[in-house]
Design a protein around this motif. Structure first.
Motif, PDB file in Angstrom:
ATOM      1  N   TYR A 261      55.431  54.173  53.694  1.00 35.19           N
ATOM      2  CA  TYR A 261      55.245  54.777  55.013  1.00 35.19           C
ATOM      3  C   TYR A 261      55.071  56.291  54.944  1.00 35.19           C
ATOM      4  O   TYR A 261      54.478  56.895  55.842  1.00 35.19           O
ATOM      5  CB  TYR A 261      56.437  54.410  55.899  1.00 35.19           C
ATOM      6  CG  TYR A 261      56.598  52.919  56.050  1.00 35.19           C
ATOM      7  CD1 TYR A 261      57.730  52.268  55.576  1.00 35.19           C
ATOM      8  CD2 TYR A 261      55.585  52.163  56.632  1.00 35.19           C
ATOM      9  CE1 TYR A 261      57.860  50.892  55.693  1.00 35.19           C
ATOM     10  CE2 TYR A 261      55.708  50.776  56.735  1.00 35.19           C
ATOM     11  CZ  TYR A 261      56.850  50.139  56.266  1.00 35.19           C
ATOM     12  OH  TYR A 261      56.970  48.789  56.377  1.00 35.19           O
ATOM     13  N   GLN A 262      55.576  56.903  53.875  1.00 29.15           N
ATOM     14  CA  GLN A 262      55.416  58.358  53.742  1.00 29.15           C
ATOM     15  C   GLN A 262      53.931  58.715  53.588  1.00 29.15           C
ATOM     16  O   GLN A 262      53.421  59.608  54.260  1.00 29.15           O
ATOM     17  CB  GLN A 262      56.213  58.857  52.534  1.00 29.15           C
ATOM     18  CG  GLN A 262      56.125  60.378  52.367  1.00 29.15           C
ATOM     19  CD  GLN A 262      56.939  60.865  51.165  1.00 29.15           C
ATOM     20  OE1 GLN A 262      57.558  60.067  50.486  1.00 29.15           O
ATOM     21  NE2 GLN A 262      56.934  62.146  50.923  1.00 29.15           N
TER      22      GLN A 262
ATOM     23  N   TYR B 177      47.848  59.648  58.653  1.00 28.92           N
ATOM     24  CA  TYR B 177      47.754  59.709  60.106  1.00 28.92           C
ATOM     25  C   TYR B 177      47.753  61.162  60.583  1.00 28.92           C
ATOM     26  O   TYR B 177      47.012  61.554  61.503  1.00 28.92           O
ATOM     27  CB  TYR B 177      48.934  58.967  60.741  1.00 28.92           C
ATOM     28  CG  TYR B 177      48.786  57.464  60.711  1.00 28.92           C
ATOM     29  CD1 TYR B 177      49.806  56.646  60.212  1.00 28.92           C
ATOM     30  CD2 TYR B 177      47.637  56.861  61.205  1.00 28.92           C
ATOM     31  CE1 TYR B 177      49.676  55.267  60.192  1.00 28.92           C
ATOM     32  CE2 TYR B 177      47.505  55.466  61.176  1.00 28.92           C
ATOM     33  CZ  TYR B 177      48.522  54.677  60.676  1.00 28.92           C
ATOM     34  OH  TYR B 177      48.395  53.328  60.657  1.00 28.92           O
ATOM     35  N   LYS B 178      48.591  61.996  59.939  1.00 31.71           N
ATOM     36  CA  LYS B 178      48.663  63.416  60.329  1.00 31.71           C
ATOM     37  C   LYS B 178      47.354  64.137  60.030  1.00 31.71           C
ATOM     38  O   LYS B 178      46.925  64.998  60.785  1.00 31.71           O
ATOM     39  CB  LYS B 178      49.826  64.100  59.601  1.00 31.71           C
ATOM     40  CG  LYS B 178      51.208  63.690  60.130  1.00 31.71           C
ATOM     41  CD  LYS B 178      52.317  64.414  59.394  1.00 31.71           C
ATOM     42  CE  LYS B 178      53.690  64.052  59.963  1.00 31.71           C
ATOM     43  NZ  LYS B 178      54.786  64.724  59.218  1.00 31.71           N
TER      44      LYS B 178
ATOM     45  N   THR C 161      51.998  57.994  56.855  1.00 32.84           N
ATOM     46  CA  THR C 161      52.202  59.064  57.838  1.00 32.84           C
ATOM     47  C   THR C 161      51.356  60.282  57.500  1.00 32.84           C
ATOM     48  O   THR C 161      50.785  60.933  58.377  1.00 32.84           O
ATOM     49  CB  THR C 161      53.688  59.457  57.881  1.00 32.84           C
ATOM     50  OG1 THR C 161      54.469  58.302  58.205  1.00 32.84           O
ATOM     51  CG2 THR C 161      53.930  60.536  58.922  1.00 32.84           C
ATOM     52  N   SER C 162      51.254  60.583  56.194  1.00 35.12           N
ATOM     53  CA  SER C 162      50.462  61.734  55.762  1.00 35.12           C
ATOM     54  C   SER C 162      49.002  61.606  56.197  1.00 35.12           C
ATOM     55  O   SER C 162      48.401  62.553  56.707  1.00 35.12           O
ATOM     56  CB  SER C 162      50.542  61.872  54.240  1.00 35.12           C
ATOM     57  OG  SER C 162      49.669  62.874  53.794  1.00 35.12           O
TER      58      SER C 162
ATOM     59  N   ASP D 168      50.516  51.397  54.921  1.00 37.21           N
ATOM     60  CA  ASP D 168      51.395  50.621  55.808  1.00 37.21           C
ATOM     61  C   ASP D 168      51.608  49.213  55.254  1.00 37.21           C
ATOM     62  O   ASP D 168      52.724  48.676  55.265  1.00 37.21           O
ATOM     63  CB  ASP D 168      50.777  50.523  57.205  1.00 37.21           C
ATOM     64  CG  ASP D 168      51.205  51.691  58.093  1.00 37.21           C
ATOM     65  OD1 ASP D 168      50.477  51.998  59.047  1.00 37.21           O
ATOM     66  OD2 ASP D 168      52.268  52.289  57.825  1.00 37.21           O
TER      67      ASP D 168
END
Length: 653
Positions: free
Chosen positions: A344-345, A351-352, A348-349, A339
């Motif tokens: 951001y990709q 976080y998932k 996000t990965s 972040d």
């Protein structure tokens, strides 16, 4: 002429001294394993193994495991049962140190069944290993049984539960019970034990979100430890000094973590770095968990201070036996890092990934609650055991008296009571049978799960050993390079070394992955490029390298050819693409696989290929090797000469 001869002889003598000195240091460092092997009796080897200060400093647990298995096999050939049991105790401890708690439990349980034939030292070691294994496997009911056994043998005075409460996340109950049960047993002049007490109490308080109070307890612990270290009236062995250093490192780590929680980051970072460095030398499994925990806090502190590069380097550290909660924290820190750099990709990965882990934890929540209830019931049963037995005897006497009185008054009441007891007995029988069936199902499930875990462990161990063997080949090539004067031969050896490293990285990534069937290519390519840069130390460090392979995973049959192809391409770019200056050099690597179709592309903006490339391709080993590797992938290598640089690409399935 005489002057040059003298210089030559001086240089040769200096090299001889350096080699002899290095060999002497190596021999000293290997003295623990050597002392173990030189011991002439199994009992003496047992003593060396458990009394060594740091048996894993030079030799890994796998090296020890191989050595001990050889001795056990020889003992089995001579039917020396006492020696076999001693070696099995050591094997149980080794698997525990490796974090393979199921294997350790299996070996220790085999010994536990023979506990009456073991000497007190061996029995104590087996019980301690089982205690630690059950804690890590969250089998708290079995852990309590082991602690009851230890109390009956006189190994411990009472059965403690505060660490079980801590493992269940009940930190308030943990520190309250710890303070109540342990402090009264410590003498006021026992400074070392007081240091351990306040250190552990401080850790429980920190976990209970009471960082300021925890910091006070940890500072008390450090004060008591300083008194112990400076007390010349106490005779201290090497083991005592080493354990005191480990305790100081744990206290420093606890103080630093409190500082991180309280936002005092400048004070935290040096303490965390010092703690990690000391604890790395510990052979204890719990201390290695503390290394992982301190490393994550160190990364967190750097992120909060916007030292993003330092934080990423720390988070890239590879560890074995990382817990689920530590994995969640690491993923969260990586997401924060991406972040911060606006990737951001990747953020996000990560976080998932945490969401998937948390979903899995929620699915197990009901089982954890049941386990908590079992633990609490067992706790109450142990604390009140004698009182309940006395009460039960008194109740039975009253029941018998009442039954006698009722029998005298009325036969009808007696018959009714008999039928009631028979009905109750039937219910108890049905209930016990139900429990037995449930246990059988649970045991069968446990056996199946253990078999799957053991299979994964064996595969990881195989990949680890293959990686070690390839690294040995790489070291032999390096040694040969130093003894070779031909420039062409040196270059050929360096190229071979680079190719061996590319394959070794594949196996390293496999045994570090949870999923042994595939390799995440983004991380692998980054590691491969770092490895190639270490070979070409004078080139390649100013080149801008872009890797677009995030989310792409390949099996080992495809990953090895890809690794070797990429090794050739990057090596050629570093050696030939930028002969004058690599300041503006750029390399772009693209790898994608959607379903059964994949695409690979590699470009650089260097000087490009020479005009006679087609003729050279028949004699160039690199191009011939790449063509064969691409053929393995059932494809064809395409080469496109551009105004600036060159482009290689191919499709694959």
């Amino acid at each position: 002429m005489g002057r040059y001869v003298r210089l030559l002889f001086t240089a040769i003598f200096f090299l001889f001294l350096c080699n002899a000195s290095a060999q002497s240091i190596l021999d000293d460092e290997q003295s623990v394993l050597k002392e173990f092997q030189d011991a002439n009796m199994p009992a003496n080897r047992f003593e060396v193994f458990f009394n060594s200060i740091n048996r894993y400093n030079i030799n890994s647990p796998y090296d020890w495991l191989d050595t001990i298995k050889i001795y056990r096999t020889n003992a089995e050939k001579t039917n020396d049962t006492n020696a076999i049991r001693l070696y099995l105790v050591m094997e149980a401890q080794l698997y525990n140190d490796l974090g393979e708690f199921d294997k350790s439990t299996a070996v220790a349980r085999e010994l536990y069944e023979l506990k009456d034939t073991l000497d007190m030292e061996s029995r104590n070691r087996v019980l301690n290993v089982l205690d630690n294994n059950y804690a890590n496997l969250q089998l708290y009911d079995k852990q309590i049984e082991i602690r009851q056994e230890k109390r009956e043998l006189g190994i411990t005075d009472n059965v403690a539960f505060y660490d079980i409460y801590s493992n269940l996340g009940l930190y308030t109950e943990a520190w309250q019970q710890f303070a109540k049960e342990v402090r009264p047993t410590i003498a006021d002049n026992d400074s070392y034990t007081l240091a351990k007490y306040h250190s552990k109490l401080g850790n429980f308080l920190r976990l209970d979100d009471s960082a300021p109070t925890a910091l006070r307890e940890l500072n008390k612990a450090k004060g008591y430890l300083n008194i112990y270290n400076n007390d010349i009236s106490i005779q201290k062995s090497e083991d005592d000094i080493f354990e005191a250093e480990l305790l100081e490192a744990k206290i420093d780590g606890g103080i630093a973590k409190c500082h991180v929680v309280m936002g005092e980051l400048e004070e935290a970072i040096p303490l965390l770095e010092k703690s990690i460095e000391v604890l790395k030398a510990s052979p204890h499994n719990n201390d290695q968990k503390e290394v992982v925990e301190n490393t994550l806090f160190l990364a967190e502190a750097n992120l909060k201070m916007d030292k993003n590069i330092a934080a990423k380097r720390i988070l890239d550290t590879e560890f074995n036996n990382v817990s689920i909660l530590q994995t969640i924290k690491k993923n969260s820190l990586l997401a924060i890092y991406y972040d911060k750099i606006e990737n951001y990709q990747n953020a996000t990965s990560y976080y998932k990934r945490n969401e998937r882990i948390k979903d899995s934890l929620e699915a197990k929540q009901s089982n954890i609650i049941k386990q908590q209830l079992v633990t609490i019931v067992a706790n109450e049963d142990l604390i009140n055991k004698e009182r309940l037995l006395d009460q039960k005897n008194r109740d039975m006497e009253m029941i018998m008296s009442d039954m006698k009185a009722k029998e005298e008054r009325s036969n009808l009441v007696f018959v009714s009571l008999i039928f009631t007891l028979m009905g109750f007995a039937g219910l108890v029988y049905a209930y016990l049978k139900s429990i037995k069936n449930q246990r059988l199902i649970a045991e069968q499930k446990y056996i199946i799960e253990n078999a799957l875990i053991e299979k994964d462990s064996l595969l990881k161990e195989i990949h680890h050993r293959v990686k070690n063997n390839l690294q040995m080949v790489s070291s032999l090539l390096s040694l040969q390079t130093k003894n070779t004067r031909s420039k062409a031969a040196i270059e050929a050896l360096e190229e071979g070394k680079s190719r061996v490293k590319a394959m070794a990285l594949i196996h390293q990534k496999l045994y570090q992955n949870d999923d042994l069937s595939v390799i995440e290519m983004q991380g692998y390519i980054e590691s491969l490029i770092n490895s190639v840069q270490s070979v070409y130390k004078k080139g390649g460090h100013n080149i801008s390298i872009t890797i677009d392979a995030e989310g792409t995973e390949l099996d080992i049959d495809r990953a090895i050819p890809f690794g070797l192809i990429l090794n050739e391409l990057v090596s050629n770019s570093f050696k030939y693409a930028f002969p004058e200056n690599d300041e503006n050099g750029k390399i772009y690597i693209h790898l994608r696989k959607n379903g059964d179709q994949g695409y690979f592309e590699y470009t650089d903006n260097g000087v490009g290929l020479p005009e006679d490339t087609d003729e050279r391709s028949n004699s160039s080993m690199g191009i011939r090797l790449m063509n064969r590797l691409v053929n393995q992938l059932q494809s064809k290598l395409n080469i496109e000469k551009q105004t600036e640089g060159v482009r290689f690409w191919f499709n694959f399935s």
